[in-house]
Design an enzyme around this catalytic site. Structure first.
Site, mmCIF file in Angstrom:
data_model
loop_
_atom_site.group_PDB
_atom_site.id
_atom_site.type_symbol
_atom_site.label_atom_id
_atom_site.label_comp_id
_atom_site.label_asym_id
_atom_site.label_seq_id
_atom_site.Cartn_x
_atom_site.Cartn_y
_atom_site.Cartn_z
ATOM 1 N N ASP A 283 6.752 48.967 -14.326
ATOM 2 C CA ASP A 283 6.835 50.177 -13.510
ATOM 3 C C ASP A 283 8.232 50.750 -13.714
ATOM 4 O O ASP A 283 9.229 50.108 -13.406
ATOM 5 C CB ASP A 283 6.605 49.805 -12.042
ATOM 6 C CG ASP A 283 7.045 50.894 -11.050
ATOM 7 O OD1 ASP A 283 7.235 52.045 -11.475
ATOM 8 O OD2 ASP A 283 7.194 50.554 -9.861
ATOM 9 N N GLU A 301 6.165 56.172 -12.508
ATOM 10 C CA GLU A 301 6.011 55.329 -11.322
ATOM 11 C C GLU A 301 5.061 55.952 -10.315
ATOM 12 O O GLU A 301 4.197 55.264 -9.748
ATOM 13 C CB GLU A 301 7.365 55.076 -10.658
ATOM 14 C CG GLU A 301 7.231 54.202 -9.413
ATOM 15 C CD GLU A 301 8.557 53.788 -8.820
ATOM 16 O OE1 GLU A 301 8.665 52.650 -8.356
ATOM 17 O OE2 GLU A 301 9.493 54.615 -8.802
ATOM 18 N N GLU A 302 5.207 57.256 -10.107
ATOM 19 C CA GLU A 302 4.379 57.915 -9.095
ATOM 20 C C GLU A 302 2.899 57.888 -9.465
ATOM 21 O O GLU A 302 2.047 57.582 -8.619
ATOM 22 C CB GLU A 302 4.855 59.344 -8.875
ATOM 23 C CG GLU A 302 6.164 59.460 -8.112
ATOM 24 C CD GLU A 302 7.397 59.360 -8.998
ATOM 25 O OE1 GLU A 302 8.529 59.418 -8.491
ATOM 26 O OE2 GLU A 302 7.224 59.229 -10.227
#
Length: 502
Positions: A283, A301-302
């Site tokens: 991540d 990441e989102e």
């Protein structure tokens, strides 16, 4: 996959590991909450149902507690036939101090533009409100805050996580709306969803938030669906969140590491999340876990967090990551297919996750969150200190007894201005010291994939070890970067001079 079996089937009951289910019941095939003693202090999550009522002189006409007001507002939503306006009214009933600050334009935008496609709000809002109200029956012991420089782990059931996230959706967590410097939770990410509901001046970002809401609402629709009890994809397992810190004295001495680079598979096609199945998935994290998942940002990441919304609960208890730390998550279930990147992001549809599980009903999926440095200028990364920091951060994420391959890509590039050629070498060096192979996905960049593949072949054919490569990177940093030379060209020139291999 065999390596996952070795690690994941070990006992969860170890020092520093808080398990939220009753292990005796679990051995009998039942997931039940462990019954402990709740606390309200600075070392644990302050849960909404424990929020003490305001003090009243002589106990005369004592006002209702925060939870009483919250429970009343959410209970109204369980009756059904709710509008988005009703959701707003409920949330503001117990967040009145923010009445002039919070807006719900993104939630209304979803209702106006996308609800017709999903057509589930009328049944979903009551079920999600009930899920939030179940919190006192599901979380019966204090949730420790995963503080900096502490090796701690938390294991929860997926049902417990879903109730915590339902409370985050309805913005019930006390003391978590103020993140100004010096505030109680200034060192933690936000958890209440108010920022996800908020207005955006840019119409494209408003539309993007609506797509995020589709993913979140699909998650709640899945976890509240009682019709799939026998489905292998049923979210009825456990998830572990582990904060890992390595003391500075125990980090690698890079100039002394004589390991050769490990095997590399590189491709411009595929993704960490799908083609990296069965590997340790990286991540590309923010130091505040989840980054802008509840805001307007949407990079690697989102969108990972919207594929697997259970990751969002880490924001509740994870203090921002220090340079020698990572967060490892075992069994974040995937719920959604998504497409696009940043402003082109969209929710595509349900993902049916049938991944094999371990003895603790955790899927054979591990994600490690490591935050790269963010550079204002590209040239800022070419210093000995910054390269060493990134090497240490990658090693913290990659190290461990588990030796499955790492699935990664352009970590810390794009929005963080990292040089993908440098970041690839840094990750290869850290993986070599951690004794792991690597699968690297360049997100459609064929040229970069070919360049990394070529330099890896040159380095391995010439037996360039980590310590030699580290010395060359330091020499590259010492150059005048106003007259740049390509990093890989610089390394090829070093290899061409035999004396530099000594």
């Amino acid at each position: 996959m065999q390596d996952f079996t070795k690690e994941l089937n070990q006992s969860l009951l170890t020092k520093g590991h808080t398990v939220f289910i009753d292990m005796t019941c679990f051995q009998s095939g039942v997931i039940a909450s462990y019954d402990g003693t709740q606390v309200w202090d600075s070392n644990h999550v302050k849960l909404p149902h424990l929020n003490p009522p305001p003090e009243s002189p002589n106990n005369i006409c004592a006002p209702s507690s925060h939870w009483d007001v919250t429970r009343c507002a959410l209970h109204k939503l369980t009756k059904g036939n709710n509008s988005i306006g009703d959701v707003q009214t409920a949330i503001m009933a117990y967040n009145s101090t923010n009445k002039d600050k919070w807006t719900f334009d993104a939630l209304y935008y979803y209702g106006q533009r996308l609800h017709a496609k999903d057509n589930n709000l009328h049944s979903l809002i009551p079920k999600t409100a009930k899920l939030a109200l179940d919190l006192p029956d599901l979380i019966k012991q204090p949730i420790p805050l995963l503080r900096q420089q502490q090796n701690q782990a938390i294991t929860m059931s997926q049902q417990q996580i879903s109730s915590l996230l339902a409370n985050a959706f309805f913005c019930t967590f006390p003391h978590r709306n103020d993140t100004k410097p010096g505030s109680e939770y200034a060192n933690f990410p936000t958890i209440n969803f108010s920022s996800l509901f908020a207005d955006e001046k840019d119409p494209a970002q408003l539309a993007q938030k609506a797509q995020k809401l589709r993913a979140i609402l699909h998650y709640f629709n899945t976890v509240t669906d009682e019709s799939h009890d026998q489905d292998p994809a049923n979210p009825d397992g456990l998830v572990t969140f582990e904060r890992i810190s390595i003391q500075k004295s125990k980090l690698p001495k890079w100039k002394k590491k004589k390991m050769s680079l490990r095997n590399l598979h590189i491709s411009s096609e595929g993704s960490i999340e799908h083609e990296g199945t069965g590997m340790l998935q990286v991540d590309f994290a923010s130091k505040y876990i989840g980054g802008e998942v509840l805001g307007s940002g949407l990079i690697q990441e989102e969108f990972l967090f919207f594929m697997s919304p259970e990751l969002i609960v880490a924001r509740l208890f994870t203090e921002k990551l220090a340079d020698n730390e990572c967060l490892k998550i075992t069994d974040p279930q995937m719920y959604s297919f998504t497409s696009g990147y940043s402003r082109t992001f969209s929710w595509v549809g349900p993902y049916i996750d049938r991944m094999k599980r371990d003895n603790w009903k955790r899927r054979y999926r591990q994600v490690v969150a490591i935050d790269a440095l963010e550079f204002m200028k590209v040239t800022d990364q070419y210093t000995k200190e910054n390269i060493k920091r990134e090497l240490n951060k990658a090693f913290v994420g990659f190290h461990g007894n588990l030796k499955t391959a790492i699935a990664t890509g352009n970590w810390g590039c794009d929005a963080f201005n990292g040089d993908p050629k440098l970041k690839a070498l840094i990750q290869l060096m850290a993986a070599a010291v951690a004794e792991r192979d690597m699968a690297y996905f360049t997100a459609g960049n064929n040229k970069l994939a070919n360049e990394i593949q070529e330099i890896h072949e040159i380095l391995t054919q010439n037996n360039v070890t980590v310590d030699k490569l580290y010395k060359w990177l330091k020499k590259y940093c010492a150059r005048d970067h106003q007259s740049p030379i390509d990093l890989y060209k610089f390394i090829r020139e070093k290899i061409g001079h035999k004396n530099n291999l000594l």
